[in-house]
Design an enzyme around this catalytic site. Structure first.
Site, mmCIF file in Angstrom:
data_model
loop_
_atom_site.group_PDB
_atom_site.id
_atom_site.type_symbol
_atom_site.label_atom_id
_atom_site.label_comp_id
_atom_site.label_asym_id
_atom_site.label_seq_id
_atom_site.Cartn_x
_atom_site.Cartn_y
_atom_site.Cartn_z
ATOM 1 N N GLY B 51 66.240 -33.842 28.395
ATOM 2 C CA GLY B 51 66.260 -33.204 29.696
ATOM 3 C C GLY B 51 65.114 -32.238 29.615
ATOM 4 N N CYS B 52 64.857 -31.479 30.651
ATOM 5 C CA CYS B 52 63.735 -30.566 30.596
ATOM 6 C C CYS B 52 64.065 -29.394 29.677
ATOM 7 C CB CYS B 52 63.398 -30.084 31.989
ATOM 8 S SG CYS B 52 61.887 -29.155 32.090
ATOM 9 N N GLN B 53 65.327 -28.972 29.672
ATOM 10 C CA GLN B 53 65.648 -27.711 29.006
ATOM 11 C C GLN B 53 66.613 -27.860 27.845
ATOM 12 O OE1 GLN B 53 66.464 -24.450 31.543
ATOM 13 N NE2 GLN B 53 64.777 -24.897 32.903
#
Lengths: 413, 142
Positions: B51-53
């Site tokens: 995921g991005c984070q």
């Protein structure tokens, strides 16, 4: 940024907040506290009105029309360019190019340098750069055989200036530096860096996206070669920004895109390019955005940048002091003397989790790597929580934020 | 073993006991903490869902024609939702996993975490759960 003592500040935050309709909205059942200003600032009614006015009264294509609306739109567009010219003390209005924002501006310069750089040439990039001032240059280095050299940072989030002098040499063609770090808020000594780079004949590109909401950069005093800003960080709309370049540099660089507006004469044998600034403004520009950006600059100047910076420093200090009292909380980057940005983590808790709980409490912050992964790698962390303040925020909002961080910590540890 | 639908209803019932989001989140965080951790040897780059984070690791084994999922995340809220998804899907047949939907996440008030634009890796994780089901389904039918 000047540190002002509070007695010099004339700032009525309640009056200022009345200009920002969005600040009245509710988020997840709470009144919005907007602390993601370093990502995008909010828009005052004056700028919103300018946008509505443009589309309701004088929307037209510019520069080529013979009719009144086109003339009016052209005048307002060019007036806005002059507003920005005066604001940053550029010598000539045509040294300012309207772009879609900082990323676009940097790509224009990078693509131009592709025709200048040769194998073995060197570019120095700051370790605390935003990805938008790293990636276009990596692409350019692949094309040209030039090399990217990194100006390192220290544990306090400051650039190591002694290393800068060691990195500079007669192969250095360009230095890339951000005026203010987006992830940490560090204010870099750009004047010193520009002067040093010039001693070696290197040009300097300053990313001013994070500085412009807080500081007025003076092009002539800085003697900077390129300086780029984004409208949506300084109360303007998204999709508009400005690229300042010294006239000689802009004349030396080839156009970025071909099309209408940027030409002088076109035949199938040869096209000659328009004069500055039109050479870099191919196609129909973001007329409305450019005019609204001018209005945003006027709005901020009416408030006064010294007042803005002074008040924001008060907010920053108030938040910093309370955050540091929270067990296990670490602030990354400088503590004082920076832009109103606090990047932090709480021991044992992922920043994403803190951001999620804060959002449930109506508080907007940024979490993640902030498009500055090399900084996160330096600290060996997946990201941080970043709270960034603006002049329309209040001490009460910070107190709510502190309570929310404490609540998140209790829930998550 | 109860069906996926029964387990999902059970989870919805459990969450309906809570009056507000804080209690729901606190419960979810507890579930996250009790999630059987993925074996260290499976916490590899190839099992990572970016995921991005927050990062999510997901591993699947086939046992008696049922898929056993183990997973982990570096963010506890993400981990809580993973725990809920694993409870619903692990130990089920590939076909049942493929036929199941994730609408119950809406019903327990966690819809925002499964928005396709949310940068937490969960949407990709569900896609990955289903991909494992497709792969094992093919393996079984061969």
């Amino acid at each position: 940024m000047k540190n002002l003592s509070t007695e010099h500040i004339s700032f009525d935050v309640d009056q200022v907040r009345a200009d920002f309709p969005i600040l009245n909205r509710m988020v997840n059942g709470h009144k919005l506290v907007y602390f993601d200003n370093a990502a995008t600032s909010q828009t005052p009614q004056q700028v919103i009105d300018t946008i509505a006015d443009y589309y309701s009264k004088y929307n037209a294509n510019i520069h080529r029309g013979v009719h009144s609306l086109s003339q009016e739109a052209t005048d307002r567009y060019e007036e806005s360019r002059k507003t920005i010219q005066r604001h940053i003390n550029a010598e000539k209005a045509h040294e300012l190019i309207f772009t879609s924002g900082t990323t676009h501006s940097i790509n224009i310069i990078a693509s131009g340098f592709a025709t200048i750089l040769k194998p073995g040439d060197e570019i120095i990039v700051s370790a605390t750069s935003h990805h938008s001032n790293i990636v276009p240059w990596q692409m350019m280095c692949e094309k040209t055989g030039a090399q990217l050299k990194v100006l390192p940072m220290d544990d306090e989030g400051e650039l190591i200036l002694e290393d800068f002098e060691n990195l500079l040499n007669d192969k250095t063609k360009l230095v890339l530096i951000e005026h203010v770090s987006n992830a940490l808020g560090t204010i870099n000594p750009i004047k010193w860096i520009i002067d040093k780079a010039h001693e070696y004949g290197a040009a300097v590109l300053v990313d001013g996206a994070q500085a412009c909401p807080h500081i007025i950069p003076d092009m002539r005093e800085l003697d900077v070669d390129f300086y780029v800003i984004s409208g949506h960080k300084m109360c303007g709309p998204t999709g508009i920004g400005a690229l300042y370049g010294k006239e000689d540099w802009l004349n030396a660089l080839p156009p970025y895109q071909g099309g209408g507006e940027m030409i002088s004469e076109v035949t199938f044998e040869k096209t000659t390019y328009a004069e500055l600034p039109h050479k870099f403004e191919a196609g129909t520009p973001n007329v409305c955005g450019a005019i609204a950006l001018g209005r945003a600059v006027d709005y901020m100047n009416d408030l006064g940048f010294e007042n803005i910076a002074g008040y924001e420093t008060e907010l920053l200090n108030h938040a910093t002091k309370q955050l540091l009292e929270i067990d296990g909380l670490r602030i990354y980057g400088p503590i004082r003397g920076k832009a109103p940005v606090i990047s932090f983590n709480i021991e044992g808790i992922h920043p994403y989790d803190i951001g999620t709980i804060l959002d449930k409490l109506g508080i907007a912050v940024r979490t993640g790597h902030h498009c500055a992964q090399p900084i996160m790698d330096f600290y060996k962390i997946p990201g941080t929580v970043r709270a960034s303040f603006s002049f329309y925020n209040t001490i009460e909002e910070i107190d709510r934020f502190i309570e929310a961080v404490k609540k998140a910590r209790a829930m998550l540890s | 073993m109860s069906s996926i639908k029964d387990i999902q209803n059970e989870i919805v019932d459990e969450f309906s006991m809570f009056d507000d989001w804080m209690q729901r989140y606190e419960y979810m965080i507890e579930l996250g903490k009790s999630l059987p951790l993925i074996a260290e040897e499976h916490k590899t780059d190839s099992n990572i869902i970016k995921g991005c984070q927050s990062r999510v690791w997901l591993h699947a084994d086939l046992k008696d024609e049922k898929i056993v999922f183990t997973a982990d995340s570096d963010a506890i809220i993400t981990k809580g939702i993973i725990a809920i998804l694993i409870r619903a899907f692990s130990g089920q047949s590939p076909k049942d996993i493929l036929d199941a939907d994730t609408g119950f996440i809406d019903e327990i008030g966690l819809k925002e975490h499964l928005s396709p634009t949310r940068a937490n890796g969960l949407v990709s994780m569900i896609k990955q759960l289903k991909l494992y089901a497709v792969a094992y389904q093919t393996q079984i039918s061969e």
